[in-house]
Design an enzyme around this catalytic site. Structure first.
Site, PDB file in Angstrom:
ATOM      1  N   CYS A 152       0.822  -1.209   0.000  1.00 28.29           N
ATOM      2  CA  CYS A 152       0.000   0.000   0.000  1.00 28.29           C
ATOM      3  C   CYS A 152       0.857   1.261   0.000  1.00 28.29           C
ATOM      4  CB  CYS A 152      -0.943  -0.016   1.192  1.00 28.29           C
ATOM      5  SG  CYS A 152      -0.129  -0.308   2.774  1.00 28.29           S
ATOM      6  N   GLU A 164      -4.353   3.258  -8.198  1.00 27.22           N
ATOM      7  CA  GLU A 164      -3.390   2.344  -7.598  1.00 27.22           C
ATOM      8  C   GLU A 164      -3.223   1.112  -8.484  1.00 27.22           C
ATOM      9  OE1 GLU A 164      -2.445   0.753  -3.149  1.00 27.22           O
ATOM     10  OE2 GLU A 164      -4.484   0.440  -3.886  1.00 27.22           O
TER      11      GLU A 164
END
Length: 490
Positions: free
Chosen positions: A281, A382
């Site tokens: 992340c 992402e």
């Protein structure tokens, strides 16, 4: 083929006869473990076990709980090599990295063990001097922990020891793509003497997660995963007025100024995006480079990226493993194709890993795009893979604007030898974590979490412990002169 049941009330069980699913090794492409698809009945059983265990676990004094957590830390450290093989087989991360993560998991248990007898309240001076006021911190009771596939043990241990130290019991749902290491960890809990029912694990997909989130006897949820799923969990929990901690995605900026140590920045950029195959992340997926040094830095990165050795995750010489599962592999390759079509300039990688030992695995070449603008999809969404986007900037103000121009706010890296600049930037960058002249450093005592669509709440550190406690206020009037509000006054 290894076979696993759920871990409920201290035992592996398959009593509700739910369907099974297979875990695929992303390096060989072969199924290697068979697991149970959980049902509502399994979740109910796990919650009943956790509820029975909670009062006894909380009534243990802090020193006794600390002893158990220290024993868990010891057995994790003792079996770190075995656990790392299970995790690397399940998600394709190189064993050199997962072994270190197991040691960090042990460190997290030791850190929170130290807090078990130090969960203090406060005494509060009152305007009414005859009233003694104090607070105590109490556990929620049963909490639900839902983790992701990229680092199952680390993500679980960001949550679990804090929850246990505070006196909670737990029901865990690991990702259906990588559940084995979590179940193997449960064997170590038994070895360490953790009381039955304190930790329970139900495997399966979204239905299990929903059953945990909406269960009326689960008082709090902690989730690590995508923003899309996090938003659904927050909505479902919010409808039940149930608190949630969310650790979600990121599109982190790694900002390199022209006065930076360029060799250090090169290493930091590589580690930020290609470590763990970019499946973190906090991946520094946007490299913001001051225009005067951009060409030199890109040249260094392209050269180093081409030298990264992809291979068997269990081979000590491998430097980068596979995508963790086929859906994620396809998603990464789709993002690469869209970036090329969208005008980004591919300068390294961009394809499937090639080589004799790579043909069966979900390998993706370390990929670098130049000439990226921050409004491109590759700069905003992402990827969660080994894909770096290089964005040029001219001024400090422009760097801050680009760094903040994203829905996410998890981590930011700053590379500069100007101390004043780094201190100016800290309050301007909208990010939960900021690294200066380093990247991806973690510590048990340092809080971790994001802002904006990267989630809310914190893990690790004292703040991570407090996420699993509730404050109770107590007032004691010792005057013996209670005033009757309904008495007639003359």
């Amino acid at each position: 083929m290894r076979q696993y049941g759920h871990f409920i009330d201290g035992a592996f069980v398959r009593q509700n006869a739910g369907p099974v699913f297979e875990s695929l090794n992303p390096y060989t492409g072969q199924a290697w473990a068979e697991l149970q698809e959980g049902t509502q009945a399994d979740v109910d059983d796990a919650v009943r076990a956790a509820t029975r265990a909670q009062s006894g676990w909380w009534k243990l004094n802090g020193a006794a709980r600390a002893e158990v957590l220290h024993r868990i830390a010891d057995v994790i450290a003792e079996h770190a090599a075995e656990l790392s093989v299970f995790e690397s087989t399940d998600n394709g991360k190189i064993v050199r990295e997962t072994r270190g993560q197991m040691q960090f998991a042990a460190r997290l248990f030791r850190f929170f063990a130290g807090y078990c007898d130090k969960i203090y309240g406060q005494t509060i001076p009152m305007d009414q001097t005859s009233i003694f006021d104090f607070t105590v911190r109490e556990p929620f009771g049963v909490v639900g922990l839902i983790t992701a596939w990229n680092s199952p043990i680390t993500l679980l241990c960001n949550k679990l020891p804090a929850a246990l130290a505070a006196g909670n019991t737990v029901v865990v749902k690991p990702s259906e793509h990588a559940s084995v290491s979590t179940l193997e960890l449960c064997k170590l809990f038994k070895k360490a003497g953790l009381p039955e029912g304190v930790v329970n694990v139900v495997t399966g997909g979204a239905a299990v997660g929903n059953a945990i989130v909406t269960h009326p006897q689960i008082a709090k949820i902690s989730f690590t995963g995508s923003p899309e799923v996090g938003a659904k969990i927050a909505g479902a929990a919010g409808a039940l007025l149930k608190p949630v901690t969310l650790e979600l995605g990121g599109k982190s900026a790694n900002i390199v100024f022209d006065d930076a140590d360029i060799e250090a920045a090169t290493v930091g950029a590589l580690a930020g995006i290609f470590a763990a195959t970019g499946q973190t992340c906090v991946a520094g997926s946007r490299l913001l480079v001051q225009r005067g040094i951009k060409d030199e830095l890109i040249s260094r990165l392209v050269d180093r990226a081409g030298q990264i050795r992809m291979g068997d995750p269990l081979d000590e010489s491998s430097e980068m493993g596979t995508a963790a599962n086929k859906p994620q592999f396809d998603r990464i390759m789709d993002r690469i194709a869209k970036a090329r079509d969208g005008g980004a300039k591919l300068v390294a990688g961009g394809g499937r890993g090639q080589g004799v030992d790579l043909h069966t695995g979900l390998f993706i070449q370390p990929t670098i795009f130049d000439d990226v603008t921050n409004d491109m999809e590759i700069a905003q969404e992402e990827v969660f893979g080994p894909v770096l986007s290089v964005i040029a900037f001219d001024t400090e103000e422009e760097a801050v604007q680009i760094a903040n121009d994203t829905p996410y706010g998890l981590a930011t890296g700053v590379w500069t030898t100007d101390l004043s600049r780094s201190m100016r930037l800290v309050p301007q960058l909208k990010s939960g974590v900021i690294w200066v002249n380093t990247y991806r450093v973690v510590a048990a005592q340092a809080p971790f979490g994001g802002v904006k669509e990267s989630g809310y709440g914190r893990e690790r550190g004292e703040q991570g412990l407090l996420e699993y406690t509730q404050t109770k206020n107590v007032m004691i009037d010792w005057s013996g002169q209670i005033k009757d509000p309904f008495a007639i006054k003359n």
